[in-house]
Design an enzyme around this catalytic site. Structure first.
Site, mmCIF file in Angstrom:
data_model
loop_
_atom_site.group_PDB
_atom_site.id
_atom_site.type_symbol
_atom_site.label_atom_id
_atom_site.label_comp_id
_atom_site.label_asym_id
_atom_site.label_seq_id
_atom_site.Cartn_x
_atom_site.Cartn_y
_atom_site.Cartn_z
ATOM 1 C CG ASN A 23 -2.081 -1.052 0.939
ATOM 2 O OD1 ASN A 23 -2.184 -1.615 -0.158
ATOM 3 N ND2 ASN A 23 -2.857 -1.350 1.956
ATOM 4 N NE ARG A 92 -11.749 -0.193 -3.647
ATOM 5 C CZ ARG A 92 -12.669 0.601 -4.175
ATOM 6 N NH1 ARG A 92 -13.471 0.138 -5.086
ATOM 7 N NH2 ARG A 92 -12.766 1.857 -3.806
ATOM 8 N N PRO A 122 -16.803 3.996 -2.016
ATOM 9 C CG PRO A 122 -17.883 5.702 -0.874
ATOM 10 C CD PRO A 122 -17.470 4.261 -0.744
ATOM 11 C CG ASP A 124 -17.802 10.283 -1.798
ATOM 12 O OD1 ASP A 124 -17.300 9.168 -1.572
ATOM 13 O OD2 ASP A 124 -18.159 11.058 -0.897
ATOM 14 C CG ASP A 304 -5.744 -3.282 5.586
ATOM 15 O OD1 ASP A 304 -4.972 -2.574 4.921
ATOM 16 O OD2 ASP A 304 -6.972 -3.305 5.415
ATOM 17 C CB ILE A 326 -12.549 1.048 8.317
ATOM 18 C CG1 ILE A 326 -11.651 1.457 9.479
ATOM 19 C CG2 ILE A 326 -12.168 1.743 7.018
ATOM 20 C CD1 ILE A 326 -11.447 2.918 9.680
HETATM 21 C C1 EPZ Z 1 -6.743 1.779 1.723
HETATM 22 O O1 EPZ Z 1 -7.899 1.604 0.954
HETATM 23 C C2 EPZ Z 1 -5.982 0.470 1.645
HETATM 24 N N1 EPZ Z 1 -5.642 0.197 0.245
HETATM 25 C C3 EPZ Z 1 -6.860 -0.652 2.209
HETATM 26 O O2 EPZ Z 1 -6.087 -1.825 2.200
HETATM 27 C C4 EPZ Z 1 -7.202 -0.311 3.653
HETATM 28 O O3 EPZ Z 1 -8.056 -1.316 4.166
HETATM 29 C C5 EPZ Z 1 -7.907 1.053 3.703
HETATM 30 O O4 EPZ Z 1 -7.063 2.061 3.099
HETATM 31 C C6 EPZ Z 1 -8.200 1.503 5.126
HETATM 32 O O5 EPZ Z 1 -7.006 1.550 5.855
HETATM 33 C C7 EPZ Z 1 -4.602 0.864 -0.311
HETATM 34 O O6 EPZ Z 1 -3.947 1.678 0.308
HETATM 35 C C8 EPZ Z 1 -4.289 0.516 -1.730
HETATM 36 P P1 EPZ Z 1 -10.309 4.294 2.221
HETATM 37 P P2 EPZ Z 1 -8.765 2.881 0.520
HETATM 38 O O7 EPZ Z 1 -10.512 5.213 1.089
HETATM 39 O O8 EPZ Z 1 -7.922 4.086 0.530
HETATM 40 C C9 EPZ Z 1 -14.720 5.724 2.813
HETATM 41 C C10 EPZ Z 1 -5.656 -4.041 1.759
HETATM 42 O O9 EPZ Z 1 -6.081 -4.997 2.381
HETATM 43 N N2 EPZ Z 1 -14.512 6.554 1.624
HETATM 44 O O10 EPZ Z 1 -9.352 4.659 3.313
HETATM 45 O O11 EPZ Z 1 -9.490 2.545 -0.705
HETATM 46 C C11 EPZ Z 1 -14.822 4.246 2.470
HETATM 47 O O12 EPZ Z 1 -16.164 3.890 2.180
HETATM 48 C C12 EPZ Z 1 -6.567 -2.910 1.384
HETATM 49 O O13 EPZ Z 1 -4.445 -3.858 1.438
HETATM 50 C C13 EPZ Z 1 -15.525 7.410 1.206
HETATM 51 O O14 EPZ Z 1 -16.595 7.472 1.804
HETATM 52 O O15 EPZ Z 1 -9.778 2.943 1.706
HETATM 53 C C14 EPZ Z 1 -14.337 3.565 3.723
HETATM 54 O O16 EPZ Z 1 -15.430 3.422 4.630
HETATM 55 C C15 EPZ Z 1 -8.009 -3.291 1.628
HETATM 56 N N3 EPZ Z 1 -15.337 8.183 0.106
HETATM 57 C C16 EPZ Z 1 -13.371 4.562 4.338
HETATM 58 O O17 EPZ Z 1 -13.567 5.803 3.650
HETATM 59 C C17 EPZ Z 1 -14.161 8.157 -0.605
HETATM 60 O O18 EPZ Z 1 -14.024 8.899 -1.606
HETATM 61 C C18 EPZ Z 1 -11.939 4.160 4.183
HETATM 62 O O19 EPZ Z 1 -11.716 3.904 2.829
HETATM 63 C C19 EPZ Z 1 -13.132 7.289 -0.165
HETATM 64 C C20 EPZ Z 1 -13.320 6.504 0.958
#
Ligand code: EPZ
Length: 416
Positions: A23, A92, A122, A124, A304, A326
């Site tokens: 990541n 993603r 999402p 967004d 994670d 989360i």
């Molecule tokens: C990153 O995902 C990691 N992936 C994930 O690891 C990790 O689980 C996650 O962060 C949380 O720590 C990478 O870094 C490539 P988020 P990410 O955007 O960034 C909401 C793994 O196992 N959200 O932090 O995609 C979303 O719904 C993966 O290696 C919005 O609402 O996760 C979630 O509830 C799985 N709108 C929360 O934020 C947005 O535009 C966290 O999602 C973006 C996110």
């Protein structure tokens, strides 16, 4: 279809080197789009997700040269700033091309990432942030079309902590005109590692690692060489496996300082954990004690690592309450763990884990990356043979997992 065969009951022991962080590597590879000059990235893990990101960059016209654990990239001649659905749907994190393409080329067409097993996820906040910097963003037939003559610095407050959202906007802001302030930014170490790489490229960034990041845009970024930080989730996974099997394991090249919440919980479970230079050693003499936890953005307990701790608690003494804050659907490993004999009830976003003396091997199915890691941990403890199906999930985030676990004494093999 490949599967893993594991005969449990062997305490893990020995030494294993922690690989580069998936990541951190993924956004850092995408950062190569920000400069026409060559980049050299080292300590890159050999993972399917890294191969997917490289395929995506090559499809755009980035010249990529791969060595073992190192990648050289030259985005001097990007033919088309386009990330197609067939690649984005497999990973993603492809969304991380959106910010750099919009910032450097003034336009980007990136497929909306599809749904994902663990939640709706999402993007967004990524889109709203780019719009705040002056980009025009339209969603047409499943694609995000972003365009901007030149992005302008803006103050952006994100109502949810998003790791890739913070990374996308931080990268875009590096080439914007003026200052950008990201509020409620993600504090994850991988964000800090990306910022370290961007600063080496000439970006002007302050506050990374905190929840307010300030970026002064510059006209142009240069190439750089960067070594990816060690993978704290892979390290945590190995430590949880060592604790569950009551072993004695040393991790070298370990990401000290970014695992505190996990190490605290391992100690609470009864493990002895010592840092020795850049190594972490865990010894577990007796049956783990149940540890309750709530996932949270960094520096809280990482989501994670939630699945891995449900596996550890499955054989612990006592009852643990594991709350996932989360993602809305990140307990799919539970029904598979039940097949191995685990006693777990789901109450809303909390798993109540009643530790049992022993698990018994069975055939189970991986559903997502970290869920598959929890099945491996449970299988390493279960009596008899466990067969884990759909291990392509595991290969996305763990480098040569069976070879490295076998190095620690596990009876594990990949079978077709
Ligand atoms: C990153 O995902 C990691 N992936 C994930 O690891 C990790 O689980 C996650 O962060 C949380 O720590 C990478 O870094 C490539 P988020 P990410 O955007 O960034 C909401 C793994 O196992 N959200 O932090 O995609 C979303 O719904 C993966 O290696 C919005 O609402 O996760 C979630 O509830 C799985 N709108 C929360 O934020 C947005 O535009 C966290 O999602 C973006 C996110």
């Amino acid at each position: 279809m490949q599967r893993l065969s594991i005969h449990g009951g062997v305490p893990l022991s020995g030494e294993v080197r922690v690989a580069g962080a998936k990541n951190a590597a993924l956004p850092i590879l995408a950062a190569a789009l920000l400069t026409p000059e060559p980049m050299r990235i080292t300590n890159v893990p050999e993972l399917n997700d890294v191969r997917t990101m490289i395929a995506l960059l090559e499809r755009m016209g980035v010249a990529v040269r791969r060595e073992a654990h190192a990648v050289e990239l030259d985005a001097g001649r990007v033919a088309e700033p386009f990330a197609p659905y067939e690649l984005v749907k497999t990973m993603r994190a492809s969304i991380l091309a959106l910010g750099p393409l919009t910032a450097r080329f003034g336009e980007a067409r990136v497929s909306l990432p599809g749904g994902c097993a663990i939640g709706e996820r999402p993007v967004d906040l990524h889109i709203r942030g780019l719009e705040a910097m002056g980009a025009k963003v339209a969603i047409e037939s499943g694609y995000i079309h972003a365009s901007a003559s030149r992005l302008k610095g803006a103050r952006i407050s994100m109502n949810t902590v998003t790791v890739t959202g913070t990374e996308n906007l931080m990268m875009a802001a590096c080439l914007a005109d003026g200052r950008t302030v990201l509020e409620n930014a993600a504090r994850e170490p991988e964000v800090v590692d990306l910022a370290r790489c961007l600063v080496a490229m000439g970006a002007r960034i302050r506050g990374q690692g905190g929840d307010v990041i300030e970026i002064e845009g510059v006209e142009r970024l240069s190439g750089a060489e960067h070594s990816v930080m060690p993978d704290r989730i892979e390290a945590g996974t190995f430590l949880a496996a060592a604790a569950a099997t009551r072993g004695d394991v040393t991790l070298t090249h370990a990401p000290l300082g970014s695992l505190d919440a996990v190490v605290d919980k391992l100690r609470e479970a009864g493990a002895r954990v010592e840092a020795q230079g850049d190594a972490i050693r865990l010894r577990m003499g007796e049956r783990p004690k149940a540890v309750s936890l709530r996932t949270a953005p960094y520096p809280g307990f990482p989501t994670d690592m939630q699945a891995q701790f449900i596996a550890l608690n499955a054989v612990a003494e006592g009852t643990a309450f594991v709350t996932e804050t989360i993602f809305e659907n990140r307990f799919m490993h539970v029904q598979e763990l039940r097949r191995l004999g685990a006693h777990v009830e789901i109450e809303g976003n909390t798993a109540v884990v009643h530790g049992v003396e022993r698990l018994a091997g069975a055939t189970v199915m991986a559903t997502d990356l970290r869920a598959s890691a929890s099945l491996v941990i449970a299988a390493l403890v279960a009596e008899g043979e466990t067969l884990i199906d759909r291990i392509y999930h595991l290969d996305r985030g763990y480098e040569h997992i069976e070879a490295r676990l076998a190095q620690l004494g596990a009876r594990i093999a990949r079978v077709s």
